[in-house]
Each structure stands twice: as structure tokens, then as C-alpha cells.
Enzyme design. Structure first.
Site, PDB file in Angstrom:
ATOM      1  N   TYR A  80       0.850  -1.182   0.000  1.00 48.66           N
ATOM      2  CA  TYR A  80       0.000   0.000   0.000  1.00 48.66           C
ATOM      3  C   TYR A  80       0.893   1.242   0.000  1.00 48.66           C
ATOM      4  CZ  TYR A  80      -4.123  -2.827   1.231  1.00 48.66           C
ATOM      5  OH  TYR A  80      -5.161  -3.741   1.239  1.00 48.66           O
ATOM      6  N   PHE A  84     -13.672  -4.418  -1.482  1.00 52.63           N
ATOM      7  CA  PHE A  84     -14.687  -3.931  -2.420  1.00 52.63           C
ATOM      8  C   PHE A  84     -16.081  -4.150  -1.829  1.00 52.63           C
ATOM      9  CE2 PHE A  84     -11.561  -4.865  -6.080  1.00 52.63           C
ATOM     10  CZ  PHE A  84     -11.030  -3.585  -5.989  1.00 52.63           C
TER      11      PHE A  84
END
Length: 318
Positions: free
Chosen positions: A68, A223
């Protein structure tokens, strides 16, 4: 790590979404996903303040990965989170950052790459133990398909993860991007959680979710509102039923989509990510939303479409 409350005293900190068991602990059901911290690379103070605010509001489960922001998210967490906060940091391996590439990450599935990924996470987080580490595979979409030496048998990967657990480098083992067969194979090795793409509009893994609930395995969807990155992936916020329920409750469609997940199964833990303080507050407020029988029936009737779409865009979830 020590608790925030003294022995014999009740824990008065807010618990967004209530609580659920996770890897031998009890955590708030609404946590924080650190992926979006990479968008604050030029504003370190805001990134630090955002994480601190999440903790002040009762978040005690933060999901991260070395890839990340090519380590940036971990660096922020290292400086923002201390032992006194009693926060469970969960990371993942199975991919590495690919700065400048057409896709910002590449798979790193071989056992030696998994070990290197754990070592990188330990170094950047500034710790000698990570409570839970997810093994990010690509058995279940959306995502990068494994090719060549990245096609690795799950048993070989689990052997390496188990070895690192025995060495004390990691605690619980999780799986991400995995199918029903993979979870069944992993259960004997001990499994703390599963992270798959899952939302109101992408419920491919309903049988897998039920298996995890029966086995006491936390379900941590990424998601959780569908896809903003993948053009072929539906969005919960586009659904008329979601919009209608949101209007009736005076909340946003995004909040309804997240609230449905909390209502849908007791082992769901949310990790919505954001780089915006107001959005953080909106995510945490989801725990206060009650969906009555009529609202749940309307949402449950929304058609589920597949999340098996090819990778596209500039970010990769999970």
C-alpha cells in the site's frame, strides 16, 4: 498488547458496529483499511491525524500491506499507533509494489517471497510480531491472474506461513482472493479470516461465507460496495433498492451498502478505507444504522452479479 481499560473496569470506548471475535480477540466490527493512506503521501500530518481519529472513535482493527503506497501506509501506522492503543494491525503478503508499472503491484506468491513480505512488513511497521497476516492469492477475482512461477500450490504457501507463525513472526493466518476449496484445505492449519471481494451486488461467495461463519472464521470483505476500479464490476450505490432505503433512512447509499454487510452475517468485519476525515465519520456511523425486515428484504432481493472481472485501473483492492 495491554487493554485500554483497567482490570475489573468496563471498557467505555465506543465500539463501531458492535464487536465480534477475531483471532482470539474481540474487536469492533468496523475497522479501517489503510490502502487510501497512500493518497495522502504529500500530507503526512493529515494521514497521521486520520489514523489517530479512527482509534479515538473505537477502531481497534486496521488492515494494511507493505504494497500500500510502497510502504507508506505502514510507515504512517508505525508512527500513529502505539502499544497503548491496543489496536490489531493486520497485514498481507502475496504481492509487492510495482512503482511505475502499468499496474502498481505484482504477485509474489513463492514461499520465499511470502517470507520476504513478512520481513518487509515487520521492518516498516517497526514491530517483531504481526497479529494476523493474510496470504493474498488470486483464486477468486477480481485481480491479477498468476502465471509462470507465480502459480504456487496452496499447501506449499501454508507450510511457510505456518513456519513463520511457529517462529513468532506472525499470529493468525488469513487467506485473501481464495475459493471454497482453498479454505477447506486451509482450515486444519488454522485460519483467522478470509478477505474476498464481496458486497450486496457481488455475492459469489455466499457458500464460503456460510462455511466461515460455521467455523468461527472472520469474513473481511474488500470492495464492500462493489467496484469503482473495475469497469465490469457492479456498484451497490447504483442500485435503486439501495438508494430507496438510503432516502427512507436519511443516510447515504454507501452507508446502506455497508450496513447490509453488518446485518447479513455476524462474522463480517468491515475495513472501509478513506483519506477524508468526514468520510471516516460516515463509515463509522454505519454501525448505528438499523435495517428493518422490509429494508433487508428489499436489499436481499437485489441481483448478485459476478466479481470475476479482469484487472483494470490504477489501484488493486485488498
Amino acid at each position: 498488547m495491554p487493554s485500554n481499560s483497567s482490570p475489573g473496569e468496563p471498557d467505555t470506548a465506543p465500539r463501531p458496529g458492535g464487536t465480534a471475535p477475531f483471532a482470539g480477540r474481540t474487536v469492533s466490527r468496523i475497522g479501517y483499511g489503510a490502502l487510501q493512506l497512500a493518497r495522502l503521501r504529500g500530507d503526512r500530518d493529515t494521514a497521521l491525524a486520520l489514523v489517530r481519529r479512527a482509534i479515538e472513535r473505537g477502531v481497534d482493527h486496521i488492515d494494511t500491506a507493505q504494497f500500500y503506497g510502497d510502504g507508506y501506509a505502514n510507515e504512517i501506522l508505525r508512527d500513529a499507533v502505539g502499544p497503548q492503543d491496543d489496536v490489531m494491525i493486520v497485514s498481507k503478503v502475496g504481492a509487492t509494489a510495482n512503482p511505475g508499472g502499468p499496474i502498481p503491484l505484482r504477485l509474489a506468491q513463492r514461499p520465499e517471497e511470502l517470507r520476504a513480505g513478512v520481513e518487509d512488513n515487520l521492518a516498516t511497521l517497526g514491530v517483531d510480531h504481526i497479529p494476523v497476516v493474510n496470504l493474498r492469492r488470486s483464486d477468486s477475482g477480481p485481480g491479477l491472474p498468476p502465471e509462470g512461477d507465480q502459480v504456487v500450490d496452496l499447501d506449499d504457501q501454508l507450510a511457510e506461513m505456518t513456519a513463520m507463525r511457529d517462529e513468532g513472526k506472525i499470529g493468525g493466518i488469513g487467506l485473501s482472493g481464495v475459493g471454497l476449496d482453498g479454505v477447506r484445505r486451509a482450515i486444519p492449519a488454522g485460519l483467522a479470516c478470509v478477505q474476498n471481494a464481496y458486497s450486496l451486488v457481488c455475492r459469489d461467495d455466499e457458500d464460503l461465507l456460510r462455511l466461515c461463519a460455521a467455523e468461527g472464521i472472520a469474513w473481511v470483505p474488500f470492495f464492500p460496495l462493489g467496484g469503482n476500479v473495475f469497469p465490469g464490476m457492479p456498484k451497490a450505490t447504483d442500485e435503486p433498492a439501495v438508494r430507496a432505503v438510503a432516502e427512507s433512512l436519511g443516510v447515504t447509499p454507501s452507508q446502506v451498502g455497508l450496513a447490509w454487510l453488518l446485518h447479513h452475517a455476524p462474522n463480517v468485519l468491515l475495513i472501509p478505507g478513506t483519506g477524508d476525515p468526514a468520510h471516516l465519520e460516515a463509515n463509522l456511523a454505519v454501525g448505528d444504522i438499523t435495517l428493518d425486515a422490509a429494508a433487508l428484504a428489499a436489499l436481499d432481493a437485489v441481483e448478485s452479479r459476478s466479481s470475476q472481472v479482469p484487472l483494470g485501473g490504477s489501484e488493486q483492492g485488498g
